[in-house]
Structures are given as structure tokens and as C-alpha cells.
Design an enzyme around this catalytic site. Structure first.
Site, short mmCIF file in Angstrom:
data_model
loop_
_atom_site.label_atom_id
_atom_site.label_comp_id
_atom_site.label_asym_id
_atom_site.label_seq_id
_atom_site.Cartn_x
_atom_site.Cartn_y
_atom_site.Cartn_z
N PRO A 214 55.58 18.25 50.56
CG PRO A 214 57.70 17.53 50.02
CD PRO A 214 57.04 18.59 50.54
CG ASN A 215 55.25 12.57 48.87
OD1 ASN A 215 54.82 12.23 47.96
ND2 ASN A 215 56.73 12.79 49.20
NE ARG B 41 54.10 10.22 52.65
CZ ARG B 41 54.63 11.08 53.06
NH1 ARG B 41 53.87 12.17 53.68
NH2 ARG B 41 55.90 11.19 53.34
CG ASN C 14 54.41 18.63 57.99
OD1 ASN C 14 55.39 18.44 57.79
ND2 ASN C 14 53.55 17.77 58.25
CB ALA D 125 60.88 14.85 52.07
CD GLU E 129 60.63 21.70 61.90
OE1 GLU E 129 61.34 22.60 61.87
OE2 GLU E 129 60.95 20.54 62.03
CG HIS F 167 57.63 17.36 61.34
ND1 HIS F 167 57.90 17.61 60.16
CD2 HIS F 167 58.52 18.06 62.09
CE1 HIS F 167 58.92 18.17 59.87
NE2 HIS F 167 59.33 18.72 61.20
C1 DQA Z 1 56.74 14.53 58.17
C2 DQA Z 1 57.83 13.84 58.28
C3 DQA Z 1 59.12 14.11 57.00
O1 DQA Z 1 59.95 13.43 57.63
C4 DQA Z 1 58.20 13.39 55.98
O2 DQA Z 1 59.09 13.39 54.80
C5 DQA Z 1 56.94 13.78 55.70
C6 DQA Z 1 56.07 14.16 56.87
C7 DQA Z 1 55.34 14.34 59.00
O3 DQA Z 1 54.47 15.12 59.41
O4 DQA Z 1 55.76 13.57 60.16
O5 DQA Z 1 56.52 13.74 54.60
O6 DQA Z 1 56.77 15.92 57.97
#
Ligand code: DQA
Length: 145
Positions: A9-10, A17, A73, A76, A97, A99
Site C-alpha cells: 500500500p501507498n 509521498r 515490499n 505497512a 524483504e 524497504h
Molecule cells: C516501507 C516502510 C514501511 O514502514 C511503510 O509503511 C511503507 C514503505 C519502505 O519501503 O520503506 O509504506 O515499506
């Protein structure tokens, strides 16, 4: 070799963002970078993004038989989702994983991942480059098997 990249998400809002946290690259730019690296590594790449937890579970379930490994990824959902953890346990497809931000240097609720102990490895804090590092690490690991 087929690698799936799953974005949560997002991440569709990358670029606009919180650029001070996630950088200025858009998701489409990130995808292009990763596709170029997949080309160098001579692996097939399937790219997806969803804002919905159930849809993410469907994507994970769909890895079985269609992907040799995954770069994930979960955004959240990383910190909250037992459903995604259960799906990863069910399919047993090796994954890294990733981020963009260093989740271990952020708010307490982001410092724990519900997925990380199931992963081949975790890359956090390198921005878009982390996807490339994760992809290389994953492909090397799969080729060594
Ligand atoms: C994220 C880190 C997460 O905590 C956050 O909710 C994200 C992006 C990152 O890529 O740094 O949406 O996964």
C-alpha cells in the site's frame, strides 16, 4: 528464472509521498530500474502493486508455480499482517524483504516485521538501490541451489 516483485500500500504514491523518507523516484521509475537489472541478470520479472491486503494475499498465493522467487515490499502490511505471513508460509516461495527506508531507524511500530524471519534476507534503507541489491541477492541464492 522467474522473479515476482510485490509492492504494498501507498507505494503507488512514490515520488510525491514523503519524498524526504522515500525519495523522489516514482513507482514507474523504480520498476524501470528493476527491469533493467533483471535484464542484466537474465531473469523474467513480474511487477505488481496493490493497496489492498486481501489482494496482496492473492498475489502471494499466486506465486506458487509461477515464480521461483519474490522481492517483497509489503509496506505497512509488513508490520501488521498475519494473513500475508500465513500466505508466505503456505506457498514456501523464497523471498527477499525490501524497504526503501531503514525501518529499524524509524518509529517503534515500524521496527518489527511480521515477515522478516521467513525471508532469505532483508534490505532496508538504500532507497531504490535496495530493490537492485535484493534482486541480485535473491537470484544469486536461487542460482546457488
Ligand atoms: C516501507 C516502510 C514501511 O514502514 C511503510 O509503511 C511503507 C514503505 C519502505 O519501503 O520503506 O509504506 O515499506
Amino acid at each position: 528464472m522467474r522473479i515476482a516483485v510485490l509492492n504494498g500500500p501507498n507505494l503507488n504514491l512514490l515520488g510525491s509521498r514523503e519524498p524526504e523518507v522515500y525519495g523522489k523516484a516514482t513507482l514507474a521509475e523504480l520498476e524501470s530500474l528493476v527491469r533493467a537489472e533483471a535484464g542484466h541478470l537474465k531473469v523474467e520479472l513480474a511487477w505488481s502493486q496493490t493497496n489492498h491486503e486481501g489482494a496482496f494475499v492473492d498475489l502471494v498465493q499466486g506465486l506458487k508455480g509461477t515464480a521461483d522467487g519474490a522481492l517483497i515490499n509489503a509496506a505497512a502490511f509488513t508490520h501488521t499482517s498475519l494473513a500475508i505471513r500465513d500466505a508466505l508460509l503456505a506457498v514456501q516461495v523464497p523471498f527477499v524483504e525490501v524497504h526503501l527506508s531503514n525501518i529499524f531507524a524509524r518509529e517503534a511500530e515500524r521496527r518489527h516485521s511480521r515477515l522478516a524471519d521467513l525471508a532469505v534476507g532483508v534490505v532496508a534503507g538504500f532507497g531504490p538501490e535496495g530493490y537492485l541489491l535484493g534482486l541480485r541477492g535473491l537470484v544469486n541464492r536461487l542460482r546457488a541451489r
